[in-house]
Design an enzyme around this catalytic site. Sequence first.
Site, PDB file in Angstrom:
ATOM      1  N   MET A 113       0.845  -1.194   0.000  1.00 57.25           N
ATOM      2  CA  MET A 113       0.000   0.000   0.000  1.00 57.25           C
ATOM      3  C   MET A 113       0.878   1.241   0.000  1.00 57.25           C
ATOM      4  O   MET A 113       0.625   2.234   0.634  1.00 57.25           O
ATOM      5  CB  MET A 113      -0.902  -0.001   1.230  1.00 57.25           C
ATOM      6  CG  MET A 113      -2.067   0.955   1.126  1.00 57.25           C
ATOM      7  SD  MET A 113      -3.084   0.859   2.601  1.00 57.25           S
ATOM      8  CE  MET A 113      -3.907  -0.708   2.333  1.00 57.25           C
ATOM      9  N   GLY A 161       6.015  -4.266   6.565  1.00 55.43           N
ATOM     10  CA  GLY A 161       5.311  -2.998   6.700  1.00 55.43           C
ATOM     11  C   GLY A 161       3.886  -2.945   6.209  1.00 55.43           C
ATOM     12  O   GLY A 161       3.219  -1.922   6.378  1.00 55.43           O
ATOM     13  N   ASP A 162       3.381  -4.033   5.609  1.00 55.18           N
ATOM     14  CA  ASP A 162       2.015  -3.971   5.074  1.00 55.18           C
ATOM     15  C   ASP A 162       1.392  -5.362   5.029  1.00 55.18           C
ATOM     16  O   ASP A 162       0.826  -5.771   4.012  1.00 55.18           O
ATOM     17  CB  ASP A 162       2.028  -3.345   3.682  1.00 55.18           C
ATOM     18  CG  ASP A 162       0.634  -2.917   3.213  1.00 55.18           C
ATOM     19  OD1 ASP A 162      -0.282  -2.821   4.056  1.00 55.18           O
ATOM     20  OD2 ASP A 162       0.470  -2.682   2.000  1.00 55.18           O
ATOM     21  N   LEU A 163       1.465  -6.081   6.148  1.00 58.17           N
ATOM     22  CA  LEU A 163       0.861  -7.413   6.199  1.00 58.17           C
ATOM     23  C   LEU A 163      -0.638  -7.268   6.453  1.00 58.17           C
ATOM     24  O   LEU A 163      -1.153  -7.602   7.517  1.00 58.17           O
ATOM     25  CB  LEU A 163       1.535  -8.260   7.281  1.00 58.17           C
ATOM     26  CG  LEU A 163       2.962  -8.715   6.955  1.00 58.17           C
ATOM     27  CD1 LEU A 163       3.583  -9.434   8.137  1.00 58.17           C
ATOM     28  CD2 LEU A 163       2.980  -9.611   5.709  1.00 58.17           C
TER      29      LEU A 163
END
Length: 372
Positions: free
Chosen positions: A1, A224-226
């Site tokens: 994202m 950083g974007d799981l």
Amino acid sequence: MSSGNDCQPQTLTKPALGEKEAAELVDRVFGLKVSWIGSLSSYDDQNFHVRVSAEGADEYVLKITNSEDSQKPDLIEAQTQAMMFLSAEGFPSATPYLTKDGNIMSLESGDTRHGSKKYMVRLLTYLPGTPVAKIATNAQILYEIGKLAASMDKVLSEKFQHPSVKSLHRGQFIWNLANVPLLDQYIYALGQNKYRAVVEQVIEQFKRKVIPKLSSFRACINHGDLNDHNILVDSSSASLENPQYRVSGILDFSDMSYGYYVFEVAITIMYMMIESPDPLSVGGHVLAGFESVVPLTAEERGALFLLVSGRFAQSLVIAAHTALLYPENKEYLTITAKTGWKHLMTMFEVGQEAVEKTWFETAQAYTHHAPA
């Protein structure tokens, strides 16, 4: 994202290639003939699901990076090398199909509607599975996701070496959890309502209670974007009443940066809350899985509530800001907001002490009875 580097979340241009243009790109750059192509939802890059007429693996994701991030080849190199490293270490991450020139990526001219923009293009192996957003999560998969998050950060931080890795020191990157205070400049997008007051409270408490403690947290490389769309699972049991899941794919490494172990577990907890009918219970299961690999310190645990709240604030504020710039993509951009506001409000209504009690007692129970 990902949404651009530094503190400008949407000064970029999202690619807008048609399916025919994308298929021609695959042929020209990678030397593969496309038999079928379909667009995939995305935040600010453009992705296509591609099937090719070739022997062996025949499904890929064509990833066309936005024009701003395409100007950072070292960063994209680091992300792609990390994916290749993780795959070699046994993690279910995609790997790149090399260009005709033998490279992992290629800078290509994009659609003429945006002038002479150039976009970094990669062709990644397609990973099968169902997004976590589409299943009814249970304690078992939440624990597994927490364990995976910690294992991935640990192996990246201890063993991943590549000249481009220094590019993961991203400073003012808006999605790094340390940068919650940067939301001040985008909060206008919320207008004047009850939600804005809560976000302002989160930012203020974050400045006072989290920022001064950062130096006491243990540093690592974060995915950083799981989020619930970036983790794919499949079922390893036939039981409909009590399905057992395993993670079959980890997607989207574009938010990778240097951060802290506690950032990763906080981000994961927040996104696993999104689709849950009982969101406050989620954190303990994720935390237990994470701490089976990387136990948190007292300082890290003490910041967890505000870190989870901070990620809610980041997701909701940046999405509102971006939706003003790209109204045609509003439905995808505001996907978190459908339940996110409700969950953030609930966290603050219940209060930090009660929420932490739920999380920590659930996690503690696993020390006596870890899942099979």
